[in-house]
Write a protein that holds these residues in place. Structure first.
Motif, short mmCIF file in Angstrom:
data_model
loop_
_atom_site.label_atom_id
_atom_site.label_comp_id
_atom_site.label_asym_id
_atom_site.label_seq_id
_atom_site.Cartn_x
_atom_site.Cartn_y
_atom_site.Cartn_z
N THR A 131 0.77 -4.93 -10.53
CA THR A 131 1.00 -5.36 -9.02
C THR A 131 0.62 -6.79 -9.03
O THR A 131 1.09 -7.31 -10.02
CB THR A 131 -0.24 -4.55 -7.97
OG1 THR A 131 -1.30 -4.73 -8.37
CG2 THR A 131 0.05 -3.02 -8.17
N ASN B 106 -5.31 8.26 -3.99
CA ASN B 106 -6.25 7.94 -5.35
C ASN B 106 -7.14 8.86 -5.39
O ASN B 106 -7.39 9.45 -6.56
CB ASN B 106 -6.85 6.51 -4.88
CG ASN B 106 -5.99 5.36 -4.92
OD1 ASN B 106 -5.08 5.28 -6.02
ND2 ASN B 106 -6.17 4.31 -4.37
N TYR C 180 0.74 -1.23 0.16
CA TYR C 180 -0.09 0.00 0.06
C TYR C 180 0.88 1.13 -0.16
O TYR C 180 0.36 2.32 -0.69
CB TYR C 180 -0.72 -0.04 1.27
CG TYR C 180 -1.80 -1.17 1.26
CD1 TYR C 180 -2.49 -1.50 -0.06
CD2 TYR C 180 -2.27 -1.71 2.30
CE1 TYR C 180 -3.39 -2.51 0.00
CE2 TYR C 180 -3.14 -2.94 2.26
CZ TYR C 180 -3.89 -3.24 1.15
OH TYR C 180 -4.83 -4.16 1.29
N HIS D 203 2.05 1.89 -3.52
CA HIS D 203 0.97 2.34 -4.22
C HIS D 203 1.06 3.90 -4.24
O HIS D 203 0.78 4.76 -4.94
CB HIS D 203 -0.37 1.66 -4.16
CG HIS D 203 -0.74 0.30 -4.44
ND1 HIS D 203 -0.20 -0.11 -5.34
CD2 HIS D 203 -1.21 -0.70 -3.69
CE1 HIS D 203 -0.59 -1.25 -5.44
NE2 HIS D 203 -1.12 -1.78 -4.72
N ASP E 203 -3.08 -1.38 -9.57
CA ASP E 203 -2.65 0.23 -9.84
C ASP E 203 -3.48 1.00 -10.76
O ASP E 203 -3.68 0.78 -11.93
CB ASP E 203 -1.16 0.08 -10.61
CG ASP E 203 -0.24 1.25 -10.25
OD1 ASP E 203 -0.74 2.27 -10.62
OD2 ASP E 203 0.84 1.28 -9.66
#
Length: 537
Positions: free
Chosen positions: A300, A207, A150, A153, A235
């Motif tokens: 990913t 995000n 995480y 990301h 992703d």
């Protein structure tokens, strides 16, 4: 060459893979990954003990941990390159104080590194510390792996936190100490959960900052005529870049697996050629990818051994790798696009079918006043969070049964790919509130936590006193760190399945039972449901 791996739910015989990984990981790659974990602990310990802020070390740690997550990197050459990168960082941080052991390691070839790794993995730790402490050590490591995924990301989208990097170093240092106790290891596991909550918040910010807050959106789950690319993994940036690069090229983009929630983000759904979602969860990909008439991009984790029928049209990117599969870097997806244009594509439209996604915390909390009113009037009597990883092992039909048996005066929150067990079924609504609310990817457990905390505040109680039950499925390390977050928050009575982790010894499990009343799912979804509700259904 020997191996021992029990980090995923599908570990052979529920104990561990010793000949070949159920996921497809070969012994050499497995042992190299264990060697990489050792190097990561070395780097983390140096950075922590010397209070060094070093960006190369920071990124190496989160990328190195992530690359060892199940279904990410199956390429021994790439794992070896991570190890060599770690050697260089380790030596630089150490300065002149380089132990002879490290010099010996640096001189080993790939076979030698794998052999060294085979003596350093979880089996060796169980022999050294016993099943309870050895298992808890790897519970912490697996939690760190999931949190690192995480964090990576979020980093890709430009959101970082120096305290988080420092925690990874401190965690790797502490987990590798010879004098750590069971109580200290449990405390460290809960600290992983605490930091993971912060990291999930960072990723949510990344995000939504990049693509907007998800909104309820209908997603087509059947194909439309034309050339096609399928995107799997997690992703969102890879998807966004691919959408930009395919504009005007006559190619439709489909999501697969954990990419389904992408359709709820305004800046992603604005692309007209984001055509829909194809297929289900990761474990069905060999059949689904074989039938998909276009190219495939794996972002990913989630990759399985590609079949020869599509090996020339599947591509990996980022940390994902499979030997013999083309890898694309630097967000240049032209090879993927060229392969899609050469493939036949879908020759006709499928039947028009849709499902609903996009219930992140912003949209769900927007409906909170209505939900609270329905709870107070007893029109909604219970909430179930039925979510987590999907997988191929038997027993996961339990989650389908649980969802379909849930009474019509209950609401189901779901997230991660476990939802594919029931997300194409019709559940109806309660006065306009859908009974099935898809909250997103596994990392969107943060949304579920925010909603639960908001409801607890509205009813002036705590989460454990809400009419809310957590029915979780797990497969890999992201699920482990989410579970640790829930335990950090003091959430009790979690039902976990389809089987409990092999790395949790009976003694360690009893500690979790005593503190959190965590329990395995039962043999019957109906019996568990009736026990939770206190009534027959």
């Amino acid at each position: 060459m020997e191996m021992f791996c029990y980090q995923c739910e599908q570990a052979a015989q529920g104990k561990g893979c010793s000949v070949m990984g159920v996921c497809g990981k070969d012994p050499k790659t497995s042992d190299l990954q264990d060697m990489l974990i050792k190097v990561l602990c070395d780097v983390g310990s140096l950075a922590h003990e010397k209070s060094i802020r070093d960006r190369e070390a920071d990124l190496f740690v989160i990328e190195g941990l992530f690359t060892t997550v199940t279904n990410v990197d199956f390429d021994p050459d790439r794992v070896e390159s991570f190890i060599r990168r770690g050697f260089a960082i380790r030596r630089r941080l150490a300065g002149e104080a380089v132990p002879e052991e490290w010099r010996e390691e640096e001189g080993l070839d790939q076979e030698g590194l794998a052999l060294r790794g085979s003596r350093l993995g979880p089996k060796a730790d169980v022999s050294r510390y016993g099943e309870t402490l050895g298992g808890l050590k790897w519970l912490v490591i697996y939690g760190l792996k999931g949190t690192a995924a995480y964090a990576d990301h979020a980093h890709i989208l430009g959101v970082e936190d120096q305290e988080v990097f420092a925690f990874f170093h401190r965690g790797l240092h502490r987990v590798s100490r010879e004098d750590i106790t069971v109580d200290q290891m449990l405390s460290l596991a809960l600290e992983v959960g605490e930091v993971n909550l912060k990291v999930m918040e960072m990723l949510d910010k990344a995000n939504t900052g990049a693509y907007g807050d998800p909104v309820p959106t209908k997603v087509r789950i059947t194909p439309v005529k034309g050339k096609a690319i399928l995107v799997s993994g997690h992703d969102l940036k890879d998807l966004y870049e691919l959408l930009k690069q395919t504009e005007g090229k006559g190619i439709n983009i489909y999501t697969h697996g954990e990419m389904l929630p992408a359709h709820g983000y305004p800046k992603l759904k604005a692309f007209k050629h984001l055509a829909g979602n194809y297929g289900g969860a990761w474990q069905d990909q060999q059949r689904e990818f074989d039938q998909f008439p276009g190219s495939i991009l794996m972002t990913t984790n989630c990759i399985q051994r590609p079949l020869d029928s599509y090996k020339d049209r599947i591509f990996t990117t980022g940390l994902v790798a499979w030997p013999g599969v083309a890898h694309v870097d630097r967000k240049d997806f032209s090879p993927v696009i060229e392969a899609a244009l050469k493939a036949k594509g879908f020759e006709e439209d499928g039947e028009d079918k849709e499902i609903l996604v996009g219930f992140g915390h912003a949209s769900t909390l927007g409906a909170a006043p209505k939900v609270i009113e329905l709870v107070k009037s007893r029109k909604i009597k219970h909430f179930f969070l039925i979510g987590g990883c999907d997988g191929a092992k038997s027993g996961r039909n339990y989650y389908t049964d649980f969802a379909t048996l849930a009474p019509k005066d209950t609401v189901i929150l779901t997230l991660a790919c476990g939802k594919y067990r029931f997300n194409k079924l019709e559940f109806g609504d309660i006065e306009g509130i859908p009974r099935l609310l898809d909250m997103g990817q596994c990392n969107d457990a943060y949304s579920a936590i925010k909603v639960a905390l908001a409801l607890a505040e509205a009813f002036q109680t705590d989460v454990n006193s809400l009419p809310l039950s957590l029915i979780l499925s797990w497969y890999e390390q992201k699920a482990v760190c989410i579970l640790l977050t829930l335990l950090h928050l003091g959430i009790k009575d979690i039902r976990l399945g389809p089987s409990l982790p092999a790395f949790i010894s009976p003694e360690a499990l009893q500690v979790l039972v005593n503190n959190f009343n965590i329990k395995p799912i039962g043999a019957s979804a109906r019996e568990d449901l009736e026990a939770i509700l206190g009534r027959s259904i």
